[in-house]
Design an enzyme around this catalytic site. Structure first.
Site, PDB file in Angstrom:
ATOM      1  N   GLU A 424       4.260  85.078  73.494  1.00 44.03           N
ATOM      2  CA  GLU A 424       3.670  86.340  73.061  1.00 44.03           C
ATOM      3  C   GLU A 424       3.226  87.150  74.280  1.00 44.03           C
ATOM      4  O   GLU A 424       2.414  86.704  75.074  1.00 44.03           O
ATOM      5  CB  GLU A 424       2.454  86.049  72.164  1.00 44.03           C
ATOM      6  CG  GLU A 424       1.657  87.282  71.799  1.00 44.03           C
ATOM      7  CD  GLU A 424       0.373  86.941  71.026  1.00 44.03           C
ATOM      8  OE1 GLU A 424       0.069  85.746  70.846  1.00 44.03           O
ATOM      9  OE2 GLU A 424      -0.315  87.881  70.616  1.00 44.03           O
ATOM     10  N   ASP A 499      -5.410  83.439  68.430  1.00 47.31           N
ATOM     11  CA  ASP A 499      -6.239  84.370  67.650  1.00 47.31           C
ATOM     12  C   ASP A 499      -5.466  84.823  66.414  1.00 47.31           C
ATOM     13  O   ASP A 499      -4.375  84.331  66.135  1.00 47.31           O
ATOM     14  CB  ASP A 499      -6.669  85.555  68.516  1.00 47.31           C
ATOM     15  CG  ASP A 499      -5.453  86.304  69.068  1.00 47.31           C
ATOM     16  OD1 ASP A 499      -4.321  86.013  68.628  1.00 47.31           O
ATOM     17  OD2 ASP A 499      -5.649  87.164  69.940  1.00 47.31           O
ATOM     18  N   ASP A 501      -3.898  87.629  65.696  1.00 49.80           N
ATOM     19  CA  ASP A 501      -2.583  88.194  65.993  1.00 49.80           C
ATOM     20  C   ASP A 501      -1.583  87.092  66.320  1.00 49.80           C
ATOM     21  O   ASP A 501      -0.443  87.129  65.884  1.00 49.80           O
ATOM     22  CB  ASP A 501      -2.677  89.127  67.203  1.00 49.80           C
ATOM     23  CG  ASP A 501      -3.037  90.538  66.761  1.00 49.80           C
ATOM     24  OD1 ASP A 501      -3.172  90.753  65.535  1.00 49.80           O
ATOM     25  OD2 ASP A 501      -3.196  91.401  67.646  1.00 49.80           O
TER      26      ASP A 501
END
Ligand code: 28F
Length: 635
Positions: A424, A499, A501
């Protein structure tokens, strides 16, 4: 009484054999094996309902980790057996005693479950059986894997009938396993769909949760449930018929989604790996739609033919067969695949004839389904052309070009040993690049949110830059063309921040793999990296990394003196060295393997999940993607 002693010794030896090799009887001693014990007892209650006795089954998860299962059937017979023991004592202590009594009918003994209630007793610390029959309440209790604690005795009078079984599994054998309310609810809800006169009640006493299921419309309700919240093209269609002693019940419905969702059952037990009945179903449906399309000039000639995948796009279906015991054949390691050859032709012809008739009678429905199937055909052909162009490097999206920008390849040639990290964010991607083991680790940074694949078609995927990069990096195709043998990597590892996201990205990616590269998940090749949540510095002894809150709490207890805790908000906060040490180093990291237990229901959940709520997502990850540690997999 020498004979009695000899038979008692034999019985104890039998039970001991089960305790020595539980895997031989219930497959494994993990969570799955533990639930096998439940199904074993539940199936006896269900058989009683199928035979026409009783209509309610209740399951209680007790606070002491035991479980109680009851029915209101006739009650296990309480008479004396020829051995001089009571019938219940025989049923619960003699291996395979249960199955022998069943003469004909549709019992699945020996095929899927059916190892017998005595196996459950052998693997339990305690077992308590209370029987309501013949105007009496009778009780028998066992301990330590089937030793009689108290023989069958009358403990009261009653007008009711039924059987109540409580057992406490021997958790020494089922290490780290515990009963799952969700698993039990799902399986029992399925039984309620399959047996329209059955009511199921489930209660978790400690968690104060309970639920009840009863579906008068059976399979039709089942399909409505699967398609809940989807835009459907028509009302659920259902067919049934009997041929060659095989009874077939089918319900199906198309929705605007692109997923195919076929669930099959034989004698009320799920055939998770399909088999001959599913093959027959698929060919019947393909034939019926091709016939209709030809007769109505919607397609012409050979090239026009719809493929199976075209007519199954957006299809949800439940197939339920009743097959006499003597005709049953199961295949595969978990015996979840029907082998019975007659089941193919019978299912095919019952479906084909009924569906053909239905389509002729319901032109509007027929046309809306065919419109969708024809669009799928066009998209499929376009995608194939695009792939061919890409392979030759002629298209403007040549594979190499798409990838060269992003992918940092592994230098080693052994694809089974190579790992692809999907990371990510570009900054974490940068750290990962400099930290990786160049020989075996490849890095593909992902920017932004990944496309929501629940609502995407193969065509949308083909046009999404991030997903295309993943597809090309793995190099094994997509959807129906995907072949796990061609994968460039033995492990694909999703690495996101810890988290909200990050977990959303995980779910979107898992959904993508689930829909378009499912065999990769089935082969146990998809993983989630778990970066530490905290680092802790104690005095001047350097940093330690802590996985989660629980570990932090435990560690704090043992510390004497000063310490400093840092919470990592994202992968980006770690430097390359830290990232490698904690999250990527094969010798040190903790990888979670993604297992999708129940594909169809997982899909329903994914569907719910893609709504706007955040909480269900977390719950989904916890309950439905079954994560196991990397090392646990290779058994
Ligand atoms: C909670 C689990 O196990 N229910 C059962 C019955 C009823 C009969 C039965 C069971 C027949 C001859 C062995 C009663 N009356 N629930 C259950 N309900 N087993 S298990 O019979 C077993 C064999 O001996 C039953 C007449 N026939 C059968």
């Amino acid at each position: 009484m020498a004979k009695y002693d000899a038979s008692s010794i034999k019985i104890l030896e039998g039970l001991e054999a089960v305790r020595k090799r539980p895997g031989m009887y219930i497959g494994s001693t993990d969570k799955r094996g533990l639930h096998h014990l439940v199904w074993e007892i539940v199936d006896n209650a269900i058989d009683e309902v199928i035979n026409g006795y009783g209509d309610t089954i209740k399951i209680i998860l007790n606070p002491d980790e035991s479980i109680t299962i009851s029915d209101n059937g006739r009650g296990v017979p309480i008479g004396m057996h020829e051995s001089g023991k009571s019938t219940p004592e025989v049923i619960y202590t003699v291996l395979h005693a249960g199955g022998k009594f069943e003469s004909d009918g549709y019992k699945v003994s020996g095929g899927l479950h059916g190892v017998g209630a005595s196996v459950v007793n052998a693997l339990s610390k305690r077992m308590d059986v209370t029987i309501y029959t013949d105007g009496k309440i009778s009780n028998i209790r066992f301990f330590d894997g089937g030793v009689v604690e108290s023989p069958l005795k009358t403990i009261g009078e009653t007008k009711k009938t039924g059987t109540i079984v409580t057992f406490l599994p021997d958790y020494e054998m089922f290490k780290n396993a515990s009963f799952s309310y969700t698993t039990i609810v799902e399986r029992m809800q399925e039984s309620a769909f399959l047996l329209p006169n059955l009511t199921v009640q489930i209660e978790d006493v400690a968690d104060k949760k309970s639920c009840e299921f009863h579906y008068e419309n059976g399979l039709v309700s089942f399909v409505e449930y699967i398609n809940e919240g989807k835009k459907v093209l028509h009302k659920v269609i259902s067919f049934s018929g009997i041929k060659n002693n095989i009874e077939v019940n089918i319900a199906l419905q198309y929705s605007e989604s692109y997923n195919e969702n076929i669930l099959s059952f034989v004698n009320n037990v799920k055939t998770g790996d399909g088999g001959s009945h599913e093959v027959g179903f698929k060919s019947g449906i393909t034939k019926a739609f091709n016939d209709y399309a030809k007769v109505n000039n919607l397609i012409k000639g050979r090239d026009g033919n719809l493929e199976g995948s075209d007519v199954r796009e957006g299809l949800s279906a439940v197939i339920s067969l009743k097959i006499p015991e003597r005709m049953l054949q199961f295949e595969g390691q978990t015996k979840g695949k029907l082998g019975t050859p007659e089941a193919k032709s019978v299912t095919e012809s019952i479906l084909y004839e009924n569906l053909k008739f239905f389509l002729e009678e319901n032109k509007e429905v027929a046309l809306s389904i065919l419109d969708k199937a024809l669009k799928s055909k066009v998209a499929r052909e376009a995608a194939r052309k695009a792939r061919e162009a890409a392979r030759k490097g002629t298209g403007k999206n040549s594979k190499e070009r798409v990838l060269s920008e992003k992918l940092t390849k592994a230098t080693g040639r052994d694809s089974a040993k190579n790992e692809l990290f999907l990371v990510e964010g570009d900054s974490a991607g940068g750290s990962a690049k400099s930290a990786r083991l160049p020989k075996t680790q490849a890095i593909l940074p992902l920017r932004g949110k990944v496309l929501n694949c629940e609502k995407a078609s193969t065509n949308d995927i083909a046009n999404n830059a991030e997903l295309k990069q993943i597809e090309y990096a793995i190099g094994a195709g997509l959807g129906a063309d995907f072949d796990v043998k061609d994968s460039n990597y033995g492990k694909v590892i999703i690495m996101t921040d810890a988290d909200v996201d990050g977990s959303h990205i995980q779910i979107l990616l898992i959904t993508f793999f689930y829909r378009f590269m499912r065999p990769l998940i089935e082969a146990g090749m998809l993983y989630i990296a778990s970066p530490p949540l905290y680092s802790i510095e104690i005095g001047n002894k350097g940093k330690e990394y802590i996985a989660d809150d629980e570990e932090l709490r435990e560690r704090k207890k043992t510390i004497k003196g000063n310490f400093k805790v840092q919470r990592f908000k994202g992968l980006g906060e770690m430097d390359a060295d830290e990232l490698f040490k904690t999250t990527m180093d094969p010798a040190n990291r903790r990888l979670l393997r993604v297992n999708l237990n129940d594909a169809a229901l997982a899909e329903k959940r994914i569907h719910l999940l893609m709504g706007d709520q955040v909480e269900p997502r977390k719950e989904w990850i916890n309950e439905n993607v079954d994560f196991t540690l990397e090392d646990d997999f290779r058994k």
